[in-house]
Design a protein around this motif. Structure first.
Motif, short mmCIF file in Angstrom:
data_model
loop_
_atom_site.label_atom_id
_atom_site.label_comp_id
_atom_site.label_asym_id
_atom_site.label_seq_id
_atom_site.Cartn_x
_atom_site.Cartn_y
_atom_site.Cartn_z
N GLY A 34 0.81 -1.21 0.02
CA GLY A 34 0.03 -0.05 -0.16
C GLY A 34 0.78 1.26 0.06
N LEU A 35 2.04 1.30 0.65
CA LEU A 35 2.85 2.35 0.57
C LEU A 35 3.95 2.10 -0.75
CD1 LEU A 35 3.46 3.21 4.22
CD2 LEU A 35 2.14 4.45 2.53
N VAL A 36 4.32 3.03 -1.37
CA VAL A 36 5.03 3.12 -2.37
C VAL A 36 6.41 3.62 -2.39
CG1 VAL A 36 5.44 3.04 -5.00
CG2 VAL A 36 3.18 2.90 -4.14
N ASP A 37 7.58 2.71 -2.46
CA ASP A 37 8.77 3.32 -2.10
C ASP A 37 9.98 3.15 -3.35
OD1 ASP A 37 8.06 3.75 0.81
OD2 ASP A 37 8.17 1.58 0.83
N ILE A 38 11.12 3.41 -2.96
CA ILE A 38 12.10 2.84 -3.88
C ILE A 38 12.96 1.94 -2.98
CG2 ILE A 38 12.26 4.44 -5.57
CD1 ILE A 38 14.82 5.70 -4.26
N ALA A 39 13.25 0.73 -3.34
CA ALA A 39 13.99 -0.10 -2.69
C ALA A 39 14.92 -1.19 -3.27
CB ALA A 39 13.04 -0.78 -1.57
N LYS A 40 15.58 -1.91 -2.75
CA LYS A 40 16.49 -3.00 -3.42
C LYS A 40 15.71 -4.12 -3.56
CE LYS A 40 21.21 -1.79 -2.46
NZ LYS A 40 22.45 -2.29 -1.90
N ILE A 41 15.56 -4.95 -4.60
CA ILE A 41 14.79 -6.31 -4.67
C ILE A 41 15.49 -7.24 -4.08
CG2 ILE A 41 14.12 -7.88 -6.67
CD1 ILE A 41 12.77 -4.99 -6.51
N GLU A 42 14.93 -7.82 -2.99
CA GLU A 42 15.54 -8.97 -2.39
C GLU A 42 14.95 -10.11 -2.28
OE1 GLU A 42 15.96 -6.92 1.49
OE2 GLU A 42 17.60 -5.73 1.11
N THR A 43 13.62 -10.16 -2.73
CA THR A 43 12.87 -11.44 -2.71
C THR A 43 12.14 -11.40 -4.02
OG1 THR A 43 10.91 -10.69 -1.84
CG2 THR A 43 12.48 -11.36 -0.37
N GLU A 44 11.46 -12.61 -4.39
CA GLU A 44 10.60 -12.98 -5.61
C GLU A 44 9.47 -11.95 -5.36
OE1 GLU A 44 9.63 -13.94 -9.02
OE2 GLU A 44 11.33 -14.33 -8.10
N GLU A 45 8.64 -11.80 -4.01
CA GLU A 45 7.74 -10.96 -3.66
C GLU A 45 8.06 -9.44 -4.15
OE1 GLU A 45 3.82 -10.19 -2.77
OE2 GLU A 45 4.80 -12.16 -3.31
N ASP A 46 9.32 -9.07 -4.05
CA ASP A 46 9.80 -7.83 -4.47
C ASP A 46 9.67 -7.64 -5.78
OD1 ASP A 46 10.15 -7.19 -1.67
OD2 ASP A 46 12.34 -7.34 -1.76
N ARG A 47 10.09 -8.66 -6.38
CA ARG A 47 9.99 -8.56 -7.92
C ARG A 47 8.75 -8.31 -8.55
NH1 ARG A 47 14.85 -10.16 -10.12
NH2 ARG A 47 14.36 -11.09 -12.02
N ARG A 48 7.79 -9.26 -7.85
CA ARG A 48 6.42 -9.01 -8.42
C ARG A 48 5.77 -7.53 -7.91
NH1 ARG A 48 2.80 -13.29 -8.44
NH2 ARG A 48 1.56 -12.38 -6.95
N ASN A 49 6.35 -7.18 -6.96
CA ASN A 49 5.81 -5.87 -6.33
C ASN A 49 6.40 -4.63 -7.00
OD1 ASN A 49 3.84 -7.10 -4.76
ND2 ASN A 49 5.25 -7.08 -2.92
N ALA A 50 7.23 -4.87 -7.88
CA ALA A 50 7.94 -3.83 -8.72
C ALA A 50 7.68 -4.11 -10.03
CB ALA A 50 9.56 -3.80 -8.40
#
Length: 159
Positions: A23-39
């Motif tokens: 629900g909150l949108v940031d910039i972040a490093k991709i660390e997990t498969e879930e991060d890949r989906r959410n990016a």
């Protein structure tokens, strides 16, 4: 029209991608498969080649129907908002208006892009303290934080 899937990373922090964190949108490093989906997002506008059109940045993977919305109630912070299920036409129109952007060549690096709000035309999506806001950009630092590079979708499979 073809679906335009993409991921976006910060021009000045190239290891940091725009990512929806529940629900909150940031910039972040991709660390997990879930991060890949959410990016991974879909650009609803007509083109990423001929900049200048308008569109929305919408989640490209499940759950569908979430867009990047300017939350005026929270200092113009960028939130993800479920919009496809809104039944009140007036509320839905407001959410869509607060989620529609011009895609433009970034002023600090015209080879990259910036997203300027249609509803608030003096505000651009930019990162500040790794959080995304819609704010005016004036200084070189502001312009840099509103500059994003288009990357292939980090999670290209359809759901």
């Amino acid at each position: 029209m073809a679906v335009l899937k993409l991921s976006l990373f910060s021009n000045n922090f190239p290891d940091f991608f725009i990512i929806d964190h529940d629900g909150l949108v940031d910039i972040a490093k991709i660390e997990t498969e879930e991060d890949r989906r959410n990016a991974t997002f879909q650009w609803t506008g007509p083109s990423l080649v001929n900049l200048g059109g308008t569109g929305m940045l919408v989640r490209a993977v499940a759950p569908p129907g979430f867009c990047l919305r300017i939350a005026t109630f929270e200092n113009f912070r960028i939130h993800s908002k479920f919009f496809t299920g809104i039944t009140d036409p007036q509320v839905k129109a407001e959410v869509i208006a607060e989620s529609t952007y011009f895609i433009e060549p970034a002023e600090i690096d015209p080879n990259q892009v910036s997203f300027r709000s249609v509803k608030f035309p003096n505000r651009f999506i930019r990162h500040r303290n790794f959080e995304l806001f819609a704010e005016p950009v004036v200084t070189p630092s502001d312009l840099q934080s509103a500059c994003f590079r288009i990357a292939p979708p980090l999670h290209p499979e359809d759901f």
